[in-house]
Design a protein around this motif. Structure first.
Motif, PDB file in Angstrom:
ATOM      1  N   ALA A  85       0.833  -1.205   0.000  1.00 60.02           N
ATOM      2  CA  ALA A  85       0.000   0.000   0.000  1.00 60.02           C
ATOM      3  C   ALA A  85       0.865   1.253   0.000  1.00 60.02           C
ATOM      4  O   ALA A  85       0.503   2.267  -0.607  1.00 60.02           O
ATOM      5  CB  ALA A  85      -0.924  -0.003   1.220  1.00 60.02           C
ATOM      6  N   GLY A  86       2.006   1.177   0.670  1.00 58.77           N
ATOM      7  CA  GLY A  86       2.932   2.304   0.648  1.00 58.77           C
ATOM      8  C   GLY A  86       3.439   2.587  -0.758  1.00 58.77           C
ATOM      9  O   GLY A  86       3.532   3.739  -1.191  1.00 58.77           O
ATOM     10  N   VAL A  87       3.774   1.518  -1.482  1.00 57.19           N
ATOM     11  CA  VAL A  87       4.205   1.673  -2.872  1.00 57.19           C
ATOM     12  C   VAL A  87       3.078   2.263  -3.712  1.00 57.19           C
ATOM     13  O   VAL A  87       3.288   3.167  -4.534  1.00 57.19           O
ATOM     14  CB  VAL A  87       4.643   0.313  -3.461  1.00 57.19           C
ATOM     15  CG1 VAL A  87       4.947   0.446  -4.954  1.00 57.19           C
ATOM     16  CG2 VAL A  87       5.871  -0.218  -2.721  1.00 57.19           C
ATOM     17  N   GLY A  88       1.857   1.756  -3.495  1.00 57.27           N
ATOM     18  CA  GLY A  88       0.710   2.286  -4.225  1.00 57.27           C
ATOM     19  C   GLY A  88       0.495   3.766  -3.947  1.00 57.27           C
ATOM     20  O   GLY A  88       0.211   4.547  -4.869  1.00 57.27           O
ATOM     21  N   ALA A  89       0.649   4.165  -2.692  1.00 57.30           N
ATOM     22  CA  ALA A  89       0.488   5.579  -2.329  1.00 57.30           C
ATOM     23  C   ALA A  89       1.548   6.444  -3.008  1.00 57.30           C
ATOM     24  O   ALA A  89       1.268   7.573  -3.435  1.00 57.30           O
ATOM     25  CB  ALA A  89       0.561   5.738  -0.811  1.00 57.30           C
ATOM     26  N   ALA A  90       2.772   5.909  -3.094  1.00 57.71           N
ATOM     27  CA  ALA A  90       3.847   6.657  -3.743  1.00 57.71           C
ATOM     28  C   ALA A  90       3.571   6.865  -5.233  1.00 57.71           C
ATOM     29  O   ALA A  90       4.011   7.849  -5.832  1.00 57.71           O
ATOM     30  CB  ALA A  90       5.171   5.923  -3.561  1.00 57.71           C
ATOM     31  N   LEU A  91       2.821   5.931  -5.825  1.00 60.61           N
ATOM     32  CA  LEU A  91       2.492   6.023  -7.245  1.00 60.61           C
ATOM     33  C   LEU A  91       1.173   6.719  -7.510  1.00 60.61           C
ATOM     34  O   LEU A  91       0.775   6.877  -8.662  1.00 60.61           O
ATOM     35  CB  LEU A  91       2.442   4.609  -7.849  1.00 60.61           C
ATOM     36  CG  LEU A  91       3.749   3.814  -7.854  1.00 60.61           C
ATOM     37  CD1 LEU A  91       3.497   2.404  -8.353  1.00 60.61           C
ATOM     38  CD2 LEU A  91       4.793   4.515  -8.718  1.00 60.61           C
ATOM     39  N   ALA A  92       0.489   7.121  -6.431  1.00 62.23           N
ATOM     40  CA  ALA A  92      -0.862   7.686  -6.569  1.00 62.23           C
ATOM     41  C   ALA A  92      -0.904   8.883  -7.513  1.00 62.23           C
ATOM     42  O   ALA A  92      -1.876   9.088  -8.231  1.00 62.23           O
ATOM     43  CB  ALA A  92      -1.416   8.077  -5.202  1.00 62.23           C
ATOM     44  N   GLY A  93       0.144   9.674  -7.499  1.00 62.44           N
ATOM     45  CA  GLY A  93       0.155  10.844  -8.365  1.00 62.44           C
ATOM     46  C   GLY A  93       0.780  10.584  -9.715  1.00 62.44           C
ATOM     47  O   GLY A  93       0.807  11.469 -10.576  1.00 62.44           O
ATOM     48  N   VAL A  94       1.281   9.372  -9.938  1.00 66.00           N
ATOM     49  CA  VAL A  94       1.977   9.040 -11.184  1.00 66.00           C
ATOM     50  C   VAL A  94       1.093   8.229 -12.126  1.00 66.00           C
ATOM     51  O   VAL A  94       1.021   8.481 -13.325  1.00 66.00           O
ATOM     52  CB  VAL A  94       3.271   8.245 -10.886  1.00 66.00           C
ATOM     53  CG1 VAL A  94       3.963   7.851 -12.183  1.00 66.00           C
ATOM     54  CG2 VAL A  94       4.194   9.056  -9.993  1.00 66.00           C
ATOM     55  N   VAL A  95       0.399   7.215 -11.559  1.00 68.19           N
ATOM     56  CA  VAL A  95      -0.443   6.343 -12.372  1.00 68.19           C
ATOM     57  C   VAL A  95      -1.828   6.978 -12.533  1.00 68.19           C
ATOM     58  O   VAL A  95      -2.514   7.226 -11.543  1.00 68.19           O
ATOM     59  CB  VAL A  95      -0.599   4.953 -11.714  1.00 68.19           C
ATOM     60  CG1 VAL A  95      -1.482   4.053 -12.579  1.00 68.19           C
ATOM     61  CG2 VAL A  95       0.775   4.318 -11.504  1.00 68.19           C
ATOM     62  N   PRO A  96      -2.267   7.260 -13.773  1.00 66.88           N
ATOM     63  CA  PRO A  96      -3.582   7.877 -13.973  1.00 66.88           C
ATOM     64  C   PRO A  96      -4.712   6.911 -13.633  1.00 66.88           C
ATOM     65  O   PRO A  96      -4.592   5.695 -13.806  1.00 66.88           O
ATOM     66  CB  PRO A  96      -3.586   8.223 -15.468  1.00 66.88           C
ATOM     67  CG  PRO A  96      -2.641   7.236 -16.078  1.00 66.88           C
ATOM     68  CD  PRO A  96      -1.563   7.016 -15.039  1.00 66.88           C
ATOM     69  N   VAL A 146      -4.885  -6.131  -3.682  1.00 69.39           N
ATOM     70  CA  VAL A 146      -5.853  -5.216  -3.070  1.00 69.39           C
ATOM     71  C   VAL A 146      -5.132  -4.079  -2.328  1.00 69.39           C
ATOM     72  O   VAL A 146      -5.577  -2.933  -2.357  1.00 69.39           O
ATOM     73  CB  VAL A 146      -6.792  -5.973  -2.111  1.00 69.39           C
ATOM     74  CG1 VAL A 146      -7.785  -5.001  -1.464  1.00 69.39           C
ATOM     75  CG2 VAL A 146      -7.546  -7.071  -2.858  1.00 69.39           C
ATOM     76  N   ALA A 147      -4.017  -4.407  -1.689  1.00 70.52           N
ATOM     77  CA  ALA A 147      -3.273  -3.382  -0.946  1.00 70.52           C
ATOM     78  C   ALA A 147      -2.731  -2.304  -1.872  1.00 70.52           C
ATOM     79  O   ALA A 147      -2.752  -1.112  -1.535  1.00 70.52           O
ATOM     80  CB  ALA A 147      -2.127  -4.031  -0.165  1.00 70.52           C
ATOM     81  N   GLY A 154      -8.166   3.653  -3.084  1.00 69.18           N
ATOM     82  CA  GLY A 154      -8.751   3.306  -1.795  1.00 69.18           C
ATOM     83  C   GLY A 154     -10.191   2.861  -1.691  1.00 69.18           C
ATOM     84  O   GLY A 154     -10.458   1.819  -1.099  1.00 69.18           O
ATOM     85  N   PRO A 155     -11.182   3.603  -2.218  1.00 71.57           N
ATOM     86  CA  PRO A 155     -12.571   3.239  -1.965  1.00 71.57           C
ATOM     87  C   PRO A 155     -12.904   1.804  -2.372  1.00 71.57           C
ATOM     88  O   PRO A 155     -12.598   1.376  -3.483  1.00 71.57           O
ATOM     89  CB  PRO A 155     -13.356   4.240  -2.829  1.00 71.57           C
ATOM     90  CG  PRO A 155     -12.462   5.425  -2.909  1.00 71.57           C
ATOM     91  CD  PRO A 155     -11.075   4.857  -2.984  1.00 71.57           C
ATOM     92  N   THR A 159     -14.242  -3.987   0.902  1.00 70.05           N
ATOM     93  CA  THR A 159     -15.170  -4.845   0.168  1.00 70.05           C
ATOM     94  C   THR A 159     -14.416  -5.907  -0.614  1.00 70.05           C
ATOM     95  O   THR A 159     -14.768  -7.091  -0.599  1.00 70.05           O
ATOM     96  CB  THR A 159     -16.026  -4.006  -0.798  1.00 70.05           C
ATOM     97  OG1 THR A 159     -16.672  -2.963  -0.059  1.00 70.05           O
ATOM     98  CG2 THR A 159     -17.060  -4.861  -1.498  1.00 70.05           C
ATOM     99  N   PHE A 160     -13.361  -5.496  -1.311  1.00 70.90           N
ATOM    100  CA  PHE A 160     -12.549  -6.451  -2.062  1.00 70.90           C
ATOM    101  C   PHE A 160     -11.941  -7.503  -1.137  1.00 70.90           C
ATOM    102  O   PHE A 160     -11.865  -8.682  -1.478  1.00 70.90           O
ATOM    103  CB  PHE A 160     -11.439  -5.727  -2.818  1.00 70.90           C
ATOM    104  CG  PHE A 160     -11.914  -4.946  -4.012  1.00 70.90           C
ATOM    105  CD1 PHE A 160     -12.744  -5.534  -4.954  1.00 70.90           C
ATOM    106  CD2 PHE A 160     -11.532  -3.634  -4.195  1.00 70.90           C
ATOM    107  CE1 PHE A 160     -13.185  -4.810  -6.064  1.00 70.90           C
ATOM    108  CE2 PHE A 160     -11.962  -2.912  -5.292  1.00 70.90           C
ATOM    109  CZ  PHE A 160     -12.796  -3.498  -6.233  1.00 70.90           C
ATOM    110  N   LEU A 161     -11.503  -7.074   0.036  1.00 68.83           N
ATOM    111  CA  LEU A 161     -10.889  -8.014   0.979  1.00 68.83           C
ATOM    112  C   LEU A 161     -11.910  -9.033   1.481  1.00 68.83           C
ATOM    113  O   LEU A 161     -11.594 -10.224   1.608  1.00 68.83           O
ATOM    114  CB  LEU A 161     -10.273  -7.245   2.153  1.00 68.83           C
ATOM    115  CG  LEU A 161      -9.023  -6.430   1.831  1.00 68.83           C
ATOM    116  CD1 LEU A 161      -8.634  -5.547   3.020  1.00 68.83           C
ATOM    117  CD2 LEU A 161      -7.857  -7.341   1.454  1.00 68.83           C
TER     118      LEU A 161
END
Length: 255
Positions: A85-96, A146-147, A154-155, A159-161
């Motif tokens: 999830a940390g990696v995903g957050a770091a990419l939040a502004g990069v991946v459209p 999912v993480a 996030g939203p 539910t996915f879990l």
């Protein structure tokens, strides 16, 4: 932020905590409310994590006191989730958003169809599904797939879990929701650390929202435990349909 906007956000935070505790999806309420209140997108994602981690942790403790949690599955999944999830957050502004929104939509539609076709799914536990291979699969899908999604947007993470734990390892809805809260707490921790380091958290607002989110989470978890898997299933279907509607609107209408 004026008092009226703050008051509305506090009410939404309590409702989001309730939804998250029952089946996940509180971000469907919280994130749009923060954006409407004028909070920048990245800051809304980060600030929401402050409230979400408080609510999910509280719900996890509430469930764990009444429902046995499968730590062989959720322990490794939660550990992986913190990092992923940390990696995903770091990419939040990069991946459209356009890169992953269609995939999420397809998955949600499949979940909705599965629920309709299999009305008995999740109402009772199916321990025979808990094989070694399925345990590994559940850990990887929850702790990595999912993480990463939770860190990115996030939203619907909870539910996915729930779907992962009921479909893959045969948990009933109540136990699946309990397991989901533990892993969701891990995803929130990982994402919050990254958003905090990047300066995308309004801590004072997050703390206020967290208090209300915890209150809603306690009520939601107790209600799910009292009413059982049938109640959780109804809320799950509702959240999935709302997620499909929201993502579909963003994909084809809002642009």
């Amino acid at each position: 932020m004026d008092a009226g906007s703050l008051g509305a956000l506090l009410v939404v935070a309590a409702l989001a905590g309730w939804v998250d505790a029952v089946v996940g999806g509180g971000g469907l309420l919280m994130l749009p409310a923060l954006l409407v209140a004028g909070v920048p997108v990245a800051t809304a994602l980060g600030t929401n994590k402050v409230a979400a981690i408080a609510g999910t942790a509280t719900a996890a403790v509430t469930y764990a006191r009444r429902v046995p949690v499968d730590w062989v599955v959720v322990g490794p999944a939660a550990g992986l989730a913190v990092v992923t999830a940390g990696v995903g957050a770091a990419l939040a502004g990069v991946v459209p958003a356009s890169a992953y929104r269609p995939v999420v939509l397809v998955v949600l539609v499949l979940v909705a169809v599965f629920v309709v076709v299999r009305p008995g799914w999740g109402l009772v536990a199916r321990p025979q599904r808990r094989t070694r291979g399925r345990v590994v699969a559940a850990v990887l899908v929850a702790g990595v797939g999912v993480a990463a999604y939770d860190g990115l947007i996030g939203p619907g993470t909870g539910t996915f879990l729930v779907v992962v734990f009921t479909v893959v390892v045969g948990a009933d809805f109540v136990r699946g929701s309990a397991m989901a809260k533990v892993v969701n707490a891990g995803t929130n921790v990982g994402a919050l650390v990254v958003f905090g380091v990047m300066g995308h958290v309004w801590w004072w607002l997050g703390a206020a929202l967290a208090v209300c989110n915890v209150a809603g989470a306690v009520v939601g978890a107790r209600m799910a435990l009292r009413r059982g898997s049938g109640f959780v299933r109804v809320v799950l279907v509702t959240v999935v349909l709302v997620l499909v509607a929201r993502l579909g609107f963003e994909q084809w209408v809002a642009g």
